[in-house]
Design a protein around this motif. Structure first.
Motif, mmCIF file in Angstrom:
data_model
loop_
_atom_site.group_PDB
_atom_site.id
_atom_site.type_symbol
_atom_site.label_atom_id
_atom_site.label_comp_id
_atom_site.label_asym_id
_atom_site.label_seq_id
_atom_site.Cartn_x
_atom_site.Cartn_y
_atom_site.Cartn_z
ATOM 1 N N PHE A 47 -12.439 -18.433 8.971
ATOM 2 C CA PHE A 47 -12.281 -19.362 10.082
ATOM 3 C C PHE A 47 -10.893 -19.088 10.410
ATOM 4 C CE2 PHE A 47 -16.074 -21.991 8.445
ATOM 5 C CZ PHE A 47 -16.713 -21.803 9.700
ATOM 6 N N LEU A 48 -9.824 -18.659 9.472
ATOM 7 C CA LEU A 48 -8.631 -18.724 9.733
ATOM 8 C C LEU A 48 -7.755 -17.337 10.259
ATOM 9 C CD1 LEU A 48 -7.800 -20.629 6.490
ATOM 10 C CD2 LEU A 48 -8.704 -21.513 8.441
ATOM 11 N N LEU A 53 -22.684 -16.386 13.425
ATOM 12 C CA LEU A 53 -22.255 -16.252 11.931
ATOM 13 C C LEU A 53 -21.272 -15.496 11.648
ATOM 14 C CD1 LEU A 53 -23.044 -17.811 9.277
ATOM 15 C CD2 LEU A 53 -24.609 -16.176 8.807
ATOM 16 N N ARG A 54 -20.103 -15.643 10.884
ATOM 17 C CA ARG A 54 -19.548 -14.690 10.241
ATOM 18 C C ARG A 54 -19.754 -14.458 8.861
ATOM 19 N NH1 ARG A 54 -17.152 -18.382 13.108
ATOM 20 N NH2 ARG A 54 -15.540 -18.185 14.697
ATOM 21 N N LEU A 77 -7.799 -26.552 5.086
ATOM 22 C CA LEU A 77 -8.654 -26.873 6.570
ATOM 23 C C LEU A 77 -9.304 -25.588 6.507
ATOM 24 C CD1 LEU A 77 -9.137 -27.704 9.395
ATOM 25 C CD2 LEU A 77 -7.143 -26.249 9.815
ATOM 26 N N ARG A 78 -10.518 -25.529 7.253
ATOM 27 C CA ARG A 78 -11.089 -24.682 7.767
ATOM 28 C C ARG A 78 -11.347 -24.555 9.045
ATOM 29 N NH1 ARG A 78 -9.336 -22.024 3.489
ATOM 30 N NH2 ARG A 78 -10.589 -22.689 1.434
ATOM 31 N N ARG A 79 -10.689 -23.794 10.096
ATOM 32 C CA ARG A 79 -10.710 -24.075 11.504
ATOM 33 C C ARG A 79 -11.934 -23.603 11.989
ATOM 34 N NH1 ARG A 79 -5.730 -22.720 15.500
ATOM 35 N NH2 ARG A 79 -6.719 -23.800 17.446
ATOM 36 N N PRO A 80 -12.627 -24.178 12.494
ATOM 37 C CA PRO A 80 -13.961 -23.745 13.437
ATOM 38 C C PRO A 80 -13.485 -23.113 14.742
ATOM 39 C CG PRO A 80 -13.740 -26.074 13.596
ATOM 40 C CD PRO A 80 -12.593 -25.784 12.810
ATOM 41 N N LEU A 81 -14.537 -22.421 15.333
ATOM 42 C CA LEU A 81 -14.416 -21.552 16.702
ATOM 43 C C LEU A 81 -15.229 -21.957 17.408
ATOM 44 C CD1 LEU A 81 -12.717 -18.140 15.475
ATOM 45 C CD2 LEU A 81 -11.611 -20.360 16.232
ATOM 46 N N THR A 82 -15.162 -21.737 18.580
ATOM 47 C CA THR A 82 -16.528 -21.833 19.456
ATOM 48 C C THR A 82 -16.669 -20.361 20.161
ATOM 49 O OG1 THR A 82 -15.074 -22.509 21.243
ATOM 50 C CG2 THR A 82 -16.355 -24.233 20.092
ATOM 51 N N GLU A 83 -15.581 -19.601 20.324
ATOM 52 C CA GLU A 83 -15.880 -18.367 21.219
ATOM 53 C C GLU A 83 -16.551 -17.517 19.952
ATOM 54 O OE1 GLU A 83 -11.500 -18.417 20.163
ATOM 55 O OE2 GLU A 83 -12.995 -19.938 20.753
ATOM 56 N N PRO A 84 -17.528 -16.526 20.367
ATOM 57 C CA PRO A 84 -18.394 -15.730 19.729
ATOM 58 C C PRO A 84 -17.629 -14.319 19.121
ATOM 59 C CG PRO A 84 -19.104 -15.446 21.790
ATOM 60 C CD PRO A 84 -18.183 -16.497 21.984
ATOM 61 N N THR A 96 -10.969 -9.893 19.209
ATOM 62 C CA THR A 96 -10.000 -10.098 20.135
ATOM 63 C C THR A 96 -8.986 -10.796 19.910
ATOM 64 O OG1 THR A 96 -11.296 -11.921 21.136
ATOM 65 C CG2 THR A 96 -11.661 -9.628 22.025
ATOM 66 N N GLY A 97 -8.029 -9.971 18.868
ATOM 67 C CA GLY A 97 -6.621 -10.664 18.467
ATOM 68 C C GLY A 97 -7.036 -11.931 17.387
ATOM 69 N N PRO A 98 -5.745 -12.609 17.081
ATOM 70 C CA PRO A 98 -5.700 -13.651 16.205
ATOM 71 C C PRO A 98 -6.925 -14.791 16.398
ATOM 72 C CG PRO A 98 -3.581 -13.048 16.600
ATOM 73 C CD PRO A 98 -4.585 -12.301 17.613
ATOM 74 N N LEU A 99 -7.322 -15.468 15.632
ATOM 75 C CA LEU A 99 -8.186 -16.686 15.452
ATOM 76 C C LEU A 99 -7.566 -17.926 15.643
ATOM 77 C CD1 LEU A 99 -11.041 -15.913 13.043
ATOM 78 C CD2 LEU A 99 -10.767 -15.350 15.452
ATOM 79 N N ARG A 100 -7.806 -18.705 16.733
ATOM 80 C CA ARG A 100 -7.209 -20.189 16.699
ATOM 81 C C ARG A 100 -8.329 -20.766 15.785
ATOM 82 N NH1 ARG A 100 -3.701 -20.975 20.502
ATOM 83 N NH2 ARG A 100 -3.306 -19.607 21.961
#
Length: 642
Positions: free
Chosen positions: A523-524, A144-145, A41-48, A52-56
């Protein structure tokens, strides 16, 4: 392996990959469960914002060869002067050709690069103290990361883009569309419309390129030669590579022809027990879940690459290929500042968000396999293999409530290690001693943000096939032992220690291997943890492991027997791979497994006394403490000198 890729080999996760070309990948061994694995899995995000802390969950730089004036020959004959002038003309023509092959950045690209610079965020990356490379994390204004890696000793530069969409996002009416899109991005863009332009450029610079499509990700990568004498091919490679994600052509001729390549891949897999077994397992999944569908596609499902297929490709690319759902890793001998300029110039024009996670379409669905006992009588699947083999697999589907916690603590890795243990008291030793099994392995076949698929693979002897219920009973007896006695604290401590050592002393991977592994991990984890997060195991695995073990029950298991001897029971044909399979009732067996007796010889894993705890160097004079040691060492050195 790098710290990132070392995790991939140790985590016990199998990621199902569909490659454009099989030249870079060995086909899985059909006779045994996969032992090398990749986190799926590569978990996508919407927040830019990333800090600010761990990624969901285009300034163009090109290093041209320097033309030195030819040294004057000692014998300046007319023929030698003519040869020298001819060589100079060839060198000049070669230089001009290189200049012409280098695209001039468009005004739009220059504007995008300027905008990317204005909204740029940079991050420090935690790396091993022994790692000679330097790293930098970034997020461009479009979301983009980016992970940059400067390795002065590398002979090539490489880049990998991971897109957080895969085969589980195929539209119902277009099986294989994600895989088809992956193929088509290599066949021309608006600035480089030639279908072989990208691959010709990479090949001319002694590079390589490929891609794969997984369940929830698609990964593209390329590498190009770097030499101080011939210059740097990375700028030209990145310019062409970036256009995959901004302006693909999806040409009519390309879509029609590339369907043949998709169909050829599918035809190659028809006789693979790996793919046939996977397809039969998916028949047991809920039909309304995308996990149950055909992933890779063929000529029929993609309708021959007609006009409707081309329209579907454009729609799929527009919907999912957006910067917030993409992650880029670039590595090479260039400095971090030079790599950063190239990335900003070429990837600042990627379409920004908002881009909802591709998995949002199915995250709320129930897991693809039942996790609770059902009213229907339980059955086992029987499969007739192409190649000679005998095995029984027991598969469970487990819900994931907090993926961040799983990625940090890695309880799945602990459970896989317990199932695969060769230590005294483990399942492998017991079944081998009884002559019932040749191997026992655990694997995570799928890891998504909402569920994992965990499988115990047991290779059977002929006697073990006849007594397969006894083999499975031993498995459930071992799981009951782990639940009742608990996993000892030293098991968690040993795994954390081994992961720490693997990270601290990992050999730097070549750029091409590094970027492929690293890009999906962006993403993780939070940026600082992009390197060590995938490998290190944090605290808190104990309650998660207990929860996993509670879910590994006979009632929730999907049992599959594979052997040619089972052909009389295989009365059905799987529709995609034409695999012969069948079902048989196992109600009595499930009831017996639920009360499996404690077996002599099974025990929780003992401490491993060979795991190092003290890595300090012994004092120089330590070898002489017992007398004569120093003299012996001197004699050895003298012999070596002679």
């Amino acid at each position: 392996q790098s710290g990132v890729s070392a995790l991939e080999a140790n985590s016990g996760v199998l990621r199902r990959l569909h490659f454009r070309s099989q030249s870079l990948r060995q086909q899985p061994n059909d006779d045994a469960p996969p032992t090398e694995s990749l986190r799926g899995l590569r978990r996508p995000l919407t927040e830019p914002a990333l800090e600010t802390g761990p990624l969901r969950s285009q300034i163009y730089v090109m290093r041209m060869p320097v033309l030195s004036p030819p040294s004057r020959p000692r014998c300046s004959s007319p023929s030698m002067r003519a040869a020298t002038e001819s060589a100079s003309r060839r060198a000049l023509l070669s230089l001009c050709s290189a200049l012409l092959a280098t695209p001039t950045p468009s005004p739009a690209a220059a504007a995008a690069a300027a905008a990317a610079a204005r909204g740029l965020q940079t991050f420090d990356i935690a790396a091993s103290n022994l790692d000679r490379r330097s790293f930098r994390g970034m997020q461009l204004s479009n979301g983009l990361r980016v992970l940059l890696c400067s390795d002065p000793e590398a002979g090539k530069a490489a880049a990998s883009m991971n897109v957080a969409v895969g085969s589980m996002s195929n539209p119902v009416e277009w099986p294989g569309l994600a895989h088809f899109c992956e193929h088509m991005l290599f066949l021309g863009t608006k600035r480089f419309p030639g279908e072989g332009e990208f691959e010709r450029f990479i090949a001319a610079n002694a590079g390589s390129n490929n891609a794969f499509t997984g369940s929830e990700e698609t990964n593209y990568f390329c590498a190009a030669l770097y030499t101080r004498s011939n210059g740097d091919a990375l700028p030209g490679a990145l310019t062409r590579f970036a256009d995959f994600f901004t302006a693909p052509l999806f040409s009519e001729s390309g879509t029609t022809r590339e369907v043949d390549a998709i169909d050829a891949e599918h035809a190659k897999n028809l006789q693979s027990d790996f793919w046939r077994s996977d397809a039969v397992l998916r028949l047991r999944a809920r039909p309304d879940h995308p996990y149950s569908r055909f992933f890779t596609g063929n000529r029929q499902t993609l309708r021959g690459g007609d006009a409707d297929a081309r329209a579907a490709l454009f729609a799929f690319h527009r919907a999912f290929y957006r910067a917030p759902q993409m992650a880029l890793a670039v590595a090479g001998p260039q400095s971090l500042d030079a790599l950063q300029r190239l990335v900003q110039a070429n990837f600042g024009a990627l379409p920004p968000g908002p881009a909802p996670p591709a998995s949002a379409a199915y995250d709320a669905l129930p897991p693809p396999f039942d996790t609770q006992p059902q009213a229907e009588p339980p059955v086992a699947t029987v499969l007739v293999p192409v190649r000679e083999q005998r095995s029984v697999t027991v598969t469970w589907c487990l819900p994931v409530e907090d993926p961040d916690e799983w990625w940090r603590a890695k309880p799945d890795s602990t459970v896989v290690s317990l199932l695969s243990s060769r230590a005294q008291g483990g399942l492998t030793q017991l079944l081998k001693a009884k002559g019932l099994a040749s191997s026992v392995d655990g694997s995570i076949d799928e890891f998504t943000r909402s569920f994992v698929v965990l499988t115990a693979y047991i290779g059977l002897t002929p006697q073990g096939l006849q007594r397969w219920p006894e083999v499975v009973s031993a498995l459930f007896s071992y799981l009951a032992l782990l639940r009742e006695e608990g996993v000892p604290p030293h098991v968690y401590a040993e795994e954390r220690r081994m992961r720490e050592l693997a990270f601290a002393f990992a050999e730097p991977a070549p750029p091409s291997s590094f970027v492929q592994s690293a890009s999906g991990n962006l993403f993780l984890f939070p940026p600082r943890e992009w390197l060590r997060g995938p490998l290190l195991a944090g605290e808190g695995a104990e309650p998660l492991v207990r929860s996993i073990l509670e879910g590994l029950t006979p009632q929730a298991a999907v049992v599959k027997l594979t052997a040619r001897e089972l052909a009389p029971l295989a009365t059905r044909v799987e529709p995609v791979y034409s695999a012969s399979y069948g079902e048989m009732p196992i109600g009595r067996e499930v009831a017996a497994w639920s009360a499996a007796p404690r077996l002599d010889g099974l025990a929780v894993p003992p401490p491993n006394r060979f795991i190092p705890t003290d890595l300090s160097i012994k004092a120089r004079g330590a070898s002489t403490a017992q007398g004569g040691g120093g003299g012996a060492a001197r004699r050895v050195k003298e012999e070596a000198r002679r």
